[in-house]
Design a protein around this motif. Structure first.
Motif, mmCIF file in Angstrom:
data_model
loop_
_atom_site.group_PDB
_atom_site.id
_atom_site.type_symbol
_atom_site.label_atom_id
_atom_site.label_comp_id
_atom_site.label_asym_id
_atom_site.label_seq_id
_atom_site.Cartn_x
_atom_site.Cartn_y
_atom_site.Cartn_z
ATOM 1 N N MET A 1 84.786 69.352 17.976
ATOM 2 C CA MET A 1 85.850 70.360 17.976
ATOM 3 C C MET A 1 87.058 69.799 17.232
ATOM 4 N N TYR A 2 87.647 70.658 16.412
ATOM 5 C CA TYR A 2 88.810 70.297 15.607
ATOM 6 C C TYR A 2 89.914 71.326 15.792
ATOM 7 N N ALA A 3 91.125 70.897 15.498
ATOM 8 C CA ALA A 3 92.255 71.812 15.370
ATOM 9 C C ALA A 3 92.744 71.733 13.932
ATOM 10 N N ALA A 4 92.980 72.887 13.344
ATOM 11 C CA ALA A 4 93.598 72.972 12.016
ATOM 12 C C ALA A 4 95.054 73.351 12.224
ATOM 13 N N LEU A 5 95.937 72.585 11.629
ATOM 14 C CA LEU A 5 97.376 72.811 11.718
ATOM 15 C C LEU A 5 97.867 73.189 10.331
ATOM 16 N N GLY B 1 99.822 79.331 12.640
ATOM 17 C CA GLY B 1 98.909 78.467 11.919
ATOM 18 C C GLY B 1 98.224 77.414 12.746
ATOM 19 N N ASN B 2 97.682 77.801 13.876
ATOM 20 C CA ASN B 2 96.919 76.898 14.717
ATOM 21 C C ASN B 2 95.546 77.506 14.928
ATOM 22 N N ALA B 3 94.517 76.778 14.555
ATOM 23 C CA ALA B 3 93.153 77.254 14.756
ATOM 24 C C ALA B 3 92.312 76.113 15.285
ATOM 25 N N VAL B 4 91.310 76.456 16.078
ATOM 26 C CA VAL B 4 90.342 75.470 16.522
ATOM 27 C C VAL B 4 88.968 75.938 16.088
ATOM 28 N N PHE B 5 88.081 74.975 15.849
ATOM 29 C CA PHE B 5 86.733 75.302 15.398
ATOM 30 C C PHE B 5 85.827 74.100 15.633
ATOM 31 N N SER B 6 84.536 74.353 15.617
ATOM 32 C CA SER B 6 83.571 73.267 15.707
ATOM 33 C C SER B 6 82.927 73.068 14.344
ATOM 34 N N SER B 7 82.559 71.818 14.078
ATOM 35 C CA SER B 7 81.926 71.487 12.802
ATOM 36 C C SER B 7 81.111 70.211 12.993
ATOM 37 N N ASP B 8 80.058 70.080 12.210
ATOM 38 C CA ASP B 8 79.292 68.837 12.258
ATOM 39 C C ASP B 8 79.803 67.828 11.232
ATOM 40 N N SER B 9 80.829 68.201 10.480
ATOM 41 C CA SER B 9 81.452 67.257 9.551
ATOM 42 C C SER B 9 82.285 66.271 10.358
ATOM 43 N N ASP C 1 90.668 65.990 15.190
ATOM 44 C CA ASP C 1 89.625 66.249 16.176
ATOM 45 C C ASP C 1 90.185 66.226 17.593
ATOM 46 N N ALA C 2 89.372 66.709 18.527
ATOM 47 C CA ALA C 2 89.799 66.849 19.920
ATOM 48 C C ALA C 2 90.220 65.518 20.522
ATOM 49 N N ALA C 3 89.482 64.460 20.225
ATOM 50 C CA ALA C 3 89.804 63.151 20.796
ATOM 51 C C ALA C 3 91.174 62.664 20.325
ATOM 52 N N TYR C 4 91.465 62.864 19.046
ATOM 53 C CA TYR C 4 92.773 62.461 18.521
ATOM 54 C C TYR C 4 93.894 63.247 19.200
ATOM 55 N N LEU C 5 93.727 64.566 19.277
ATOM 56 C CA LEU C 5 94.770 65.388 19.905
ATOM 57 C C LEU C 5 95.028 64.955 21.346
ATOM 58 N N ALA C 6 93.948 64.720 22.086
ATOM 59 C CA ALA C 6 94.101 64.287 23.469
ATOM 60 C C ALA C 6 94.784 62.922 23.545
ATOM 61 N N ALA C 7 94.426 62.018 22.648
ATOM 62 C CA ALA C 7 95.039 60.688 22.640
ATOM 63 C C ALA C 7 96.525 60.765 22.315
ATOM 64 N N VAL C 8 96.891 61.596 21.350
ATOM 65 C CA VAL C 8 98.301 61.746 20.996
ATOM 66 C C VAL C 8 99.095 62.339 22.159
ATOM 67 N N GLU D 1 93.674 71.657 25.147
ATOM 68 C CA GLU D 1 92.830 72.471 26.038
ATOM 69 C C GLU D 1 91.773 73.237 25.257
ATOM 70 N N MET D 2 92.179 73.887 24.159
ATOM 71 C CA MET D 2 91.248 74.706 23.384
ATOM 72 C C MET D 2 90.149 73.881 22.725
ATOM 73 N N THR D 3 90.441 72.637 22.378
ATOM 74 C CA THR D 3 89.428 71.790 21.737
ATOM 75 C C THR D 3 88.588 71.034 22.769
ATOM 76 N N GLY D 4 88.939 71.192 24.044
ATOM 77 C CA GLY D 4 88.177 70.526 25.086
ATOM 78 C C GLY D 4 88.546 69.068 25.273
ATOM 79 N N GLY D 5 89.693 68.675 24.720
ATOM 80 C CA GLY D 5 90.149 67.286 24.874
ATOM 81 C C GLY D 5 90.701 67.055 26.267
ATOM 82 N N ASP D 6 90.836 65.822 26.643
ATOM 83 C CA ASP D 6 91.407 65.446 27.944
ATOM 84 C C ASP D 6 92.661 64.632 27.709
ATOM 85 N N ALA D 7 93.818 65.235 27.967
ATOM 86 C CA ALA D 7 95.078 64.500 27.778
ATOM 87 C C ALA D 7 95.379 63.641 28.990
#
Length: 183
Positions: free
Chosen positions: A3-7, A43-51, A79-86, A177-183
């Motif tokens: 899961m990713y977020a596009a900003l 301009g906030n979007a979330v999506f899944s990708s295998d990239s 990605d979700a992990a980065y967002l949660a870590a930040v 939350e939308m990317t499923g990350g854990d803050a």
């Protein structure tokens, strides 16, 4: 799938550079991404990708937006992990502050303290900032609109060769939350 977020930077502000969120969702889906959702009109979007390459995803999105809408928009993809870590690394007591006081500026690359050394941070108190991993945390007790520190931090001389876009704390936590990350 990750899961990713596009900003997206600087869209739908003052009636300029309009990117309707429904069209952004369609565009992201057309690029082959799944689970596409948007948040707010800024301009906030979330999506899944295998990239696994955030930069490639950002460049593809920038190209598609320019083709679709006829103007360039800088994009950061995280990605979700980065967002949660930040969010989890916030150096300010986020749970104790009104969300309008706390903002994160995301950068396209790591930024070191030397870049901001010319700024006399003490002159802006009680406002303050801290650097994180490809991020800058801003505590502006009066909110962002009247923040003199935010204005100083956004000077072109301090941000040369950077792509940067800011989000308030509510938006950051919603994207986690939308990317499923854990803050």
């Amino acid at each position: 799938m990750t899961m990713y977020a596009a900003l997206l930077r600087g869209i739908n502000v003052g009636g300029h550079r309009k990117v309707p969120m429904a069209e952004l969702r369609t565009l992201l889906t057309g690029l082959g991404h799944g689970d596409v959702r948007t948040h707010l009109q800024s301009g906030n979007a979330v999506f899944s990708s295998d990239s696994g390459d955030e930069n490639t995803l950002a460049v593809e999105l920038e190209r598609a937006i320019e083709e679709q809408f006829g103007f360039a928009v800088e994009c950061l993809v995280r990605d979700a992990a980065y967002l949660a870590a930040v969010a989890g690394a916030c150096p300010f007591p986020a749970a104790e502050l009104p969300p309008k006081e706390l903002h994160i500026t995301f950068f396209d690359q790591p930024v070191d303290a030397a870049r901001f050394a010319p700024l006399d941070a003490a002159a802006f108190r009680p406002e303050e900032f801290r650097l994180g991993e490809r991020a800058l945390y801003l505590h502006a007790p009066g909110g962002l609109g009247g923040s003199k520190l935010a204005a100083a931090l956004s000077r072109p001389s301090l941000n040369k060769d950077l792509v940067a876009t800011s989000r308030n704390w509510n938006t950051v936590t919603k994207l986690v939350e939308m990317t499923g990350g854990d803050a």
